[in-house]
Structure formats: C-alpha cells, structure tokens
Design a protein around this motif. Structure first.
Motif, PDB file in Angstrom:
ATOM      1  N   VAL A   1      15.908  10.599 -15.841  1.00 13.50           N
ATOM      2  CA  VAL A   1      14.791   9.677 -15.614  1.00 13.50           C
ATOM      3  C   VAL A   1      15.123   8.705 -14.484  1.00 13.50           C
ATOM      4  CG1 VAL A   1      13.485   7.788 -16.670  1.00 13.50           C
ATOM      5  CG2 VAL A   1      13.830   9.913 -17.918  1.00 13.50           C
ATOM      6  N   GLU A   2      16.368   8.246 -14.410  1.00 10.94           N
ATOM      7  CA  GLU A   2      16.759   7.353 -13.316  1.00 10.94           C
ATOM      8  C   GLU A   2      16.599   8.038 -11.964  1.00 10.94           C
ATOM      9  OE1 GLU A   2      20.719   6.123 -14.261  1.00 10.94           O
ATOM     10  OE2 GLU A   2      20.030   4.356 -15.363  1.00 10.94           O
ATOM     11  N   ALA A   3      16.944   9.312 -11.888  1.00  9.66           N
ATOM     12  CA  ALA A   3      16.779  10.054 -10.637  1.00  9.66           C
ATOM     13  C   ALA A   3      15.298  10.175 -10.278  1.00  9.66           C
ATOM     14  CB  ALA A   3      17.415  11.434 -10.741  1.00  9.66           C
ATOM     15  N   GLN A   4      14.450  10.408 -11.279  1.00  8.60           N
ATOM     16  CA  GLN A   4      13.012  10.490 -11.021  1.00  8.60           C
ATOM     17  C   GLN A   4      12.460   9.142 -10.564  1.00  8.60           C
ATOM     18  OE1 GLN A   4      11.463  11.935 -14.726  1.00  8.60           O
ATOM     19  NE2 GLN A   4      11.669  14.076 -14.150  1.00  8.60           N
ATOM     20  N   VAL A   5      12.917   8.060 -11.177  1.00  8.83           N
ATOM     21  CA  VAL A   5      12.450   6.728 -10.791  1.00  8.83           C
ATOM     22  C   VAL A   5      12.880   6.417  -9.365  1.00  8.83           C
ATOM     23  CG1 VAL A   5      12.765   4.259 -11.234  1.00  8.83           C
ATOM     24  CG2 VAL A   5      12.275   5.811 -13.118  1.00  8.83           C
ATOM     25  N   ARG A   6      14.098   6.780  -9.001  1.00 11.47           N
ATOM     26  CA  ARG A   6      14.575   6.542  -7.636  1.00 11.47           C
ATOM     27  C   ARG A   6      13.716   7.307  -6.628  1.00 11.47           C
ATOM     28  NH1 ARG A   6      19.370   4.987  -5.092  1.00 11.47           N
ATOM     29  NH2 ARG A   6      20.316   4.721  -7.130  1.00 11.47           N
ATOM     30  N   THR A   7      13.429   8.564  -6.927  1.00 11.70           N
ATOM     31  CA  THR A   7      12.594   9.375  -6.040  1.00 11.70           C
ATOM     32  C   THR A   7      11.203   8.777  -5.903  1.00 11.70           C
ATOM     33  OG1 THR A   7      13.821  11.361  -6.656  1.00 11.70           O
ATOM     34  CG2 THR A   7      11.662  11.685  -5.662  1.00 11.70           C
ATOM     35  N   LEU A   8      10.614   8.369  -7.022  1.00 15.00           N
ATOM     36  CA  LEU A   8       9.280   7.761  -6.976  1.00 15.00           C
ATOM     37  C   LEU A   8       9.291   6.444  -6.206  1.00 15.00           C
ATOM     38  CD1 LEU A   8       8.056   8.465 -10.611  1.00 15.00           C
ATOM     39  CD2 LEU A   8       7.203   9.490  -8.499  1.00 15.00           C
ATOM     40  N   ALA A   9      10.328   5.630  -6.375  1.00 22.30           N
ATOM     41  CA  ALA A   9      10.418   4.361  -5.647  1.00 22.30           C
ATOM     42  C   ALA A   9      10.521   4.610  -4.147  1.00 22.30           C
ATOM     43  CB  ALA A   9      11.611   3.553  -6.136  1.00 22.30           C
ATOM     44  N   GLU A  10      11.278   5.629  -3.765  1.00 19.75           N
ATOM     45  CA  GLU A  10      11.387   5.952  -2.342  1.00 19.75           C
ATOM     46  C   GLU A  10      10.044   6.437  -1.788  1.00 19.75           C
ATOM     47  OE1 GLU A  10      14.588   8.746  -2.331  1.00 19.75           O
ATOM     48  OE2 GLU A  10      16.121   7.176  -2.499  1.00 19.75           O
ATOM     49  N   GLU A  11       9.340   7.255  -2.556  1.00 22.01           N
ATOM     50  CA  GLU A  11       8.035   7.743  -2.103  1.00 22.01           C
ATOM     51  C   GLU A  11       7.032   6.593  -1.989  1.00 22.01           C
ATOM     52  OE1 GLU A  11       6.788  10.865  -4.727  1.00 22.01           O
ATOM     53  OE2 GLU A  11       8.387  12.202  -4.084  1.00 22.01           O
ATOM     54  N   VAL A  12       7.049   5.673  -2.930  1.00 25.22           N
ATOM     55  CA  VAL A  12       6.150   4.516  -2.867  1.00 25.22           C
ATOM     56  C   VAL A  12       6.481   3.658  -1.656  1.00 25.22           C
ATOM     57  CG1 VAL A  12       5.548   2.348  -4.017  1.00 25.22           C
ATOM     58  CG2 VAL A  12       5.588   4.473  -5.305  1.00 25.22           C
ATOM     59  N   ALA A  13       7.770   3.465  -1.384  1.00 27.06           N
ATOM     60  CA  ALA A  13       8.159   2.670  -0.222  1.00 27.06           C
ATOM     61  C   ALA A  13       7.671   3.320   1.073  1.00 27.06           C
ATOM     62  CB  ALA A  13       9.673   2.496  -0.188  1.00 27.06           C
ATOM     63  N   LEU A  14       7.782   4.642   1.167  1.00 28.47           N
ATOM     64  CA  LEU A  14       7.303   5.334   2.367  1.00 28.47           C
ATOM     65  C   LEU A  14       5.785   5.239   2.490  1.00 28.47           C
ATOM     66  CD1 LEU A  14       9.585   8.501   2.335  1.00 28.47           C
ATOM     67  CD2 LEU A  14       9.661   6.579   3.944  1.00 28.47           C
ATOM     68  N   LEU A  15       5.073   5.346   1.376  1.00 28.00           N
ATOM     69  CA  LEU A  15       3.621   5.237   1.413  1.00 28.00           C
ATOM     70  C   LEU A  15       3.186   3.817   1.802  1.00 28.00           C
ATOM     71  CD1 LEU A  15       2.649   7.336  -1.714  1.00 28.00           C
ATOM     72  CD2 LEU A  15       2.228   7.901   0.681  1.00 28.00           C
ATOM     73  N   ARG A  16       3.871   2.812   1.281  1.00 33.18           N
ATOM     74  CA  ARG A  16       3.552   1.430   1.649  1.00 33.18           C
ATOM     75  C   ARG A  16       3.806   1.189   3.135  1.00 33.18           C
ATOM     76  NH1 ARG A  16       5.882  -2.090  -3.431  1.00 33.18           N
ATOM     77  NH2 ARG A  16       4.205  -1.520  -4.863  1.00 33.18           N
ATOM     78  N   LEU A  17       4.873   1.773   3.640  1.00 33.71           N
ATOM     79  CA  LEU A  17       5.174   1.633   5.058  1.00 33.71           C
ATOM     80  C   LEU A  17       4.095   2.301   5.898  1.00 33.71           C
ATOM     81  CD1 LEU A  17       7.248   0.700   7.196  1.00 33.71           C
ATOM     82  CD2 LEU A  17       8.272   2.970   7.004  1.00 33.71           C
ATOM     83  N   ALA A  18       3.642   3.461   5.459  1.00 33.02           N
ATOM     84  CA  ALA A  18       2.599   4.178   6.193  1.00 33.02           C
ATOM     85  C   ALA A  18       1.281   3.416   6.162  1.00 33.02           C
ATOM     86  CB  ALA A  18       2.411   5.576   5.619  1.00 33.02           C
ATOM     87  N   VAL A  19       0.977   2.756   5.045  1.00 35.20           N
ATOM     88  CA  VAL A  19      -0.277   2.014   4.936  1.00 35.20           C
ATOM     89  C   VAL A  19      -0.207   0.707   5.734  1.00 35.20           C
ATOM     90  CG1 VAL A  19      -1.712   0.703   3.308  1.00 35.20           C
ATOM     91  CG2 VAL A  19      -0.977   3.007   2.756  1.00 35.20           C
ATOM     92  N   SER A  20       0.937   0.049   5.713  1.00 34.00           N
ATOM     93  CA  SER A  20       1.048  -1.237   6.397  1.00 34.00           C
ATOM     94  C   SER A  20       1.173  -1.088   7.906  1.00 34.00           C
ATOM     95  CB  SER A  20       2.239  -2.031   5.871  1.00 34.00           C
ATOM     96  OG  SER A  20       3.445  -1.376   6.227  1.00 34.00           O
ATOM     97  N   GLU A  21       1.626   0.050   8.382  1.00 36.59           N
ATOM     98  CA  GLU A  21       1.748   0.286   9.816  1.00 36.59           C
ATOM     99  C   GLU A  21       0.933   1.518  10.190  1.00 36.59           C
ATOM    100  OE1 GLU A  21       5.788   0.666  10.935  1.00 36.59           O
ATOM    101  OE2 GLU A  21       6.360  -1.274  10.131  1.00 36.59           O
ATOM    102  N   PRO A  22      -0.372   1.358  10.388  1.00 43.92           N
ATOM    103  CA  PRO A  22      -1.177   2.522  10.778  1.00 43.92           C
ATOM    104  C   PRO A  22      -0.750   3.023  12.156  1.00 43.92           C
ATOM    105  CG  PRO A  22      -2.475   0.515  10.889  1.00 43.92           C
ATOM    106  CD  PRO A  22      -1.140   0.148  10.310  1.00 43.92           C
ATOM    107  N   ASP A  23      -1.097   4.270  12.417  1.00 47.59           N
ATOM    108  CA  ASP A  23      -0.734   4.852  13.712  1.00 47.59           C
ATOM    109  C   ASP A  23      -1.354   4.040  14.833  1.00 47.59           C
ATOM    110  OD1 ASP A  23       0.757   6.838  12.625  1.00 47.59           O
ATOM    111  OD2 ASP A  23      -0.866   8.307  12.584  1.00 47.59           O
ATOM    112  N   ASP A  24      -0.502   3.542  15.683  1.00 51.85           N
ATOM    113  CA  ASP A  24      -0.942   2.745  16.832  1.00 51.85           C
ATOM    114  C   ASP A  24      -0.679   3.573  18.085  1.00 51.85           C
ATOM    115  OD1 ASP A  24      -1.645   0.790  18.601  1.00 51.85           O
ATOM    116  OD2 ASP A  24      -0.002  -0.570  18.090  1.00 51.85           O
ATOM    117  N   PRO A  25      -1.739   3.888  18.845  1.00 48.76           N
ATOM    118  CA  PRO A  25      -1.544   4.743  20.031  1.00 48.76           C
ATOM    119  C   PRO A  25      -0.646   4.082  21.078  1.00 48.76           C
ATOM    120  CG  PRO A  25      -3.878   4.177  19.750  1.00 48.76           C
ATOM    121  CD  PRO A  25      -3.123   3.555  18.640  1.00 48.76           C
TER     122      PRO A  25
END
Length: 122
Positions: free
Chosen positions: A92-116
């Motif tokens: 479960v700890e490994a799953q939580v770590r993976t999910l936390a990393e995925e959430v962090a990447l998604l938050r980064l993608a949402v907070s920094e939209p593609d800027d040409p």
C-alpha cells in the motif's frame, strides 16, 4: 477440567469464531485478514470441545505442558498476522507513493499550461 472451565473455554471459542464470521459478513474484515483468526478460533474450539486433543498434541510435539503449546501456537499465529499486515502495508505504501507522484505531475501540468513562448522543447 472443571465444568465451569470447560463451559468458559467452549463459550469463548464460539464467541471468537462467531465474531470473526460476523465481521466478515458485515464487510468490516476482509477474507485475507480473517484467515488466521478463523484458523485460531477453529483450533481453540476443537481444543475446548475435545481437551484430550491438547494433551495428545502436547505429547506428540514434545511440549512439557499443554499451556506452552497454546502459547506457542498463539504467538505463531500472531507473528503470521504481523507478517501479513507488514506485507500489505509495504504494498500500500508503494501504491500511495506512485499516486502521490502522479498527482504531483498532474498538478504541475495544470499549473503550468503549455506556453508557446517557452523554449524548453529543444
């Protein structure tokens, strides 16, 4: 064994077995967690109904007193429960770590939209 002790042992074993089954039926205990408790309570019920089985198993396994066998069996079952829970906790700890990393990447993608105008696309 006195009749009171015999009745108490049988009642305690039946209560424990019924409690585990009730928790399983209510969905408050999963099957993989209940297996060791079902084994322990079934063994306790057998020994409480047929006390001679404890004396037979004690002599067969070389224990000096029946209570030593009961303590050893109880500790062994609790160790197996701890190992099972540790194994599941690690998974479960490994799953939580993976999910936390995925959430962090998604938050980064949402907070920094593609800027040409960004030139980091080599």
């Amino acid at each position: 064994m006195s009749p009171v002790t015999y009745a108490f042992a049988v009642a305690s074993s039946v209560f424990t077995l019924a409690l585990v089954v009730w928790l399983l039926r209510r969905g408050r205990l999963r099957e993989r967690h209940a297996i060791w408790w079902l084994i322990a309570s079934s063994l306790a019920l057998i020994v409480s109904i047929f006390p001679a089985t404890l004396a037979w198993a004690t002599s067969l396994l070389g224990f000096s007193i029946g209570s030593n066998l009961v303590y050893f069996t109880s500790i062994a079952i609790l160790v197996l429960v701890c190992i099972q829970h540790s194994s599941e906790l690690t998974r479960v700890e490994a799953q939580v770590r993976t999910l936390a990393e995925e959430v962090a990447l998604l938050r980064l993608a949402v907070s920094e939209p593609d800027d040409p105008s960004r030139s980091d696309r080599g």
